[in-house]
Design an enzyme around this catalytic site. Sequence first.
Site, PDB file in Angstrom:
ATOM      1  N   ARG A 139       5.841  31.010  66.218  1.00 35.15           N
ATOM      2  CA  ARG A 139       4.485  30.978  66.242  1.00 35.15           C
ATOM      3  C   ARG A 139       4.083  30.610  64.642  1.00 35.15           C
ATOM      4  O   ARG A 139       2.992  29.848  64.472  1.00 35.15           O
ATOM      5  CB  ARG A 139       4.008  31.946  66.768  1.00 35.15           C
ATOM      6  CG  ARG A 139       2.493  31.764  67.217  1.00 35.15           C
ATOM      7  CD  ARG A 139       1.837  32.828  68.279  1.00 35.15           C
ATOM      8  NE  ARG A 139       1.824  34.144  67.712  1.00 35.15           N
ATOM      9  CZ  ARG A 139       1.562  35.214  68.397  1.00 35.15           C
ATOM     10  NH1 ARG A 139       1.084  35.054  69.555  1.00 35.15           N
ATOM     11  NH2 ARG A 139       1.656  36.478  67.689  1.00 35.15           N
ATOM     12  N   LYS A 241      -2.478  31.015  65.177  1.00 35.29           N
ATOM     13  CA  LYS A 241      -2.975  32.294  64.829  1.00 35.29           C
ATOM     14  C   LYS A 241      -3.625  32.059  63.322  1.00 35.29           C
ATOM     15  O   LYS A 241      -2.998  32.853  62.389  1.00 35.29           O
ATOM     16  CB  LYS A 241      -2.044  33.521  64.767  1.00 35.29           C
ATOM     17  CG  LYS A 241      -2.629  34.621  65.334  1.00 35.29           C
ATOM     18  CD  LYS A 241      -1.503  35.630  65.679  1.00 35.29           C
ATOM     19  CE  LYS A 241      -2.030  36.999  65.972  1.00 35.29           C
ATOM     20  NZ  LYS A 241      -3.346  37.230  66.419  1.00 35.29           N
ATOM     21  N   GLU A 277     -10.167  33.646  76.467  1.00 32.40           N
ATOM     22  CA  GLU A 277      -9.452  34.965  76.137  1.00 32.40           C
ATOM     23  C   GLU A 277     -10.463  36.055  75.542  1.00 32.40           C
ATOM     24  O   GLU A 277     -11.529  35.529  75.063  1.00 32.40           O
ATOM     25  CB  GLU A 277      -8.052  34.649  75.192  1.00 32.40           C
ATOM     26  CG  GLU A 277      -8.473  33.987  73.709  1.00 32.40           C
ATOM     27  CD  GLU A 277      -7.322  33.991  72.809  1.00 32.40           C
ATOM     28  OE1 GLU A 277      -6.723  33.059  72.697  1.00 32.40           O
ATOM     29  OE2 GLU A 277      -7.181  34.975  71.955  1.00 32.40           O
TER      30      GLU A 277
HETATM   31  C1  COI Z   1      -2.407  41.393  67.458  1.00 23.93           C
HETATM   32  O1  COI Z   1      -2.515  41.761  68.820  1.00 23.93           O
HETATM   33  O2  COI Z   1      -1.421  41.784  66.840  1.00 23.93           O
HETATM   34  C2  COI Z   1      -3.477  40.559  66.671  1.00 23.93           C
HETATM   35  O3  COI Z   1      -2.898  39.816  65.818  1.00 23.93           O
HETATM   36  C3  COI Z   1      -4.922  40.643  67.175  1.00 23.93           C
HETATM   37  C4  COI Z   1      -5.654  41.510  66.102  1.00 23.93           C
HETATM   38  C5  COI Z   1      -7.124  41.096  66.143  1.00 23.93           C
HETATM   39  C6  COI Z   1      -5.425  42.703  66.173  1.00 23.93           C
END
Ligand code: COI
Length: 394
Positions: A139, A241, A277
């Site tokens: 990813r 991300k 989401e």
């Molecule tokens: C995760 O779930 O690892 C994320 O990257 C979300 C984050 C906002 C804590």
Amino acid sequence: MWITRTLNPALACKLAKVLNRFGGPLSTPGSCSLFASRSASSFQHACTLDSDRSDEDNADINWDDLGFGLVPTDYMYVMKCSRDDTFSYGELNRYGNIELSPSSGVLNYGQALFEGLKAYRKGDGCGFLLFRPEENARRMQMGAKRMCMPSPSVDLFVNAVKQTVLANKRWVPPQGKGSLYLRPLLMGSGPVLGLAPAPEYMFLVYASPVGTYFKEGLAPIHLVIEDEIHRATPGGTGGVKTITNYAPVLKAQVQAKAKGFTDVLFLDSTQKRYLEEASSCNLFIIKDNVISTPLTRGTILAGITRKSIMEIARDYGYQVEERLVSVEDLIDADEVFCTGTAVVVAPVGSITYQGKRYAYKTGVETVSQQLYNALTAIQMGLVEDKKGWTVEID
Ligand code: COI
């Protein structure tokens, strides 16, 4: 064998290590040597770990108090490369502040990605389990293309994560108390003034022990649908991300929390009708035997927990659909839950839309509880991992 069954796990592991040194009966391959994994050990010489402390000793913190706040650990992994090069070699450094040019790509233009994954302590006290780390690596590679950055190979990524876990092993919570959250970052670290990809990149992995993400713990969360602020737009970066997806949702999140909600659910930005989401996790709804989750279409993050839950749910015989999920579908659902690495599987107790509150089924008899149990049993090594999702670090 007798020793590992009779003593407490950490102690048995420690004793095995001592006996190992003298060629004792427990000197079996892979029994808790600091860098037993061949791939991890090839990078290990880069940093000499503290010798004034036994790394078998657990950190002196109250494991029952873990939430999702930063607990600084001992080491972080750092690797650099220039724009036209490839990542090849990194090292463990003491955890601490990093030096960045004020004109770095990340600080000026947000050229960066992050990942999140967890390491769990195995029940026998020796070794740790990572959950699908190659998926995070892939990813990051996909996101790096979108953000015009070089990215580490899957092997380099996974090795960096393994080394970070091993160097911080005393911070991995005892089984059942939480996990060690790993945060890989990829950023444009080199200086730029005009808008352009940075000339140098830094890949960094740090770690923090964590418990549950929401203050509710494992209790149901309460969401509000936001119809003014949007998280992502078609053609944008909602599906990768990048760090730039997160600060823009803070305003909606802060407003929602001030009104007593746990978090925010975002709608598509064109029709304001389809669910995308929450700020930090994916969404699922259940109606009868059908489990649906919004289709990713480039505006929703393709979560690794999301993908795993879909597969587990199909194994249990549910019909699983990735499709457009409208507000009406949500209102009509029996059960709702969120998934994410940090969140795991969080049951949703209620959703508020335009001032009206809709309640959903929660409790031990729910599908989300069944899926949570199945997923976490694999992640923690409590059941045989027939899917080959976990990666062992000894
Ligand atoms: C995760 O779930 O690892 C994320 O990257 C979300 C984050 C906002 C804590």
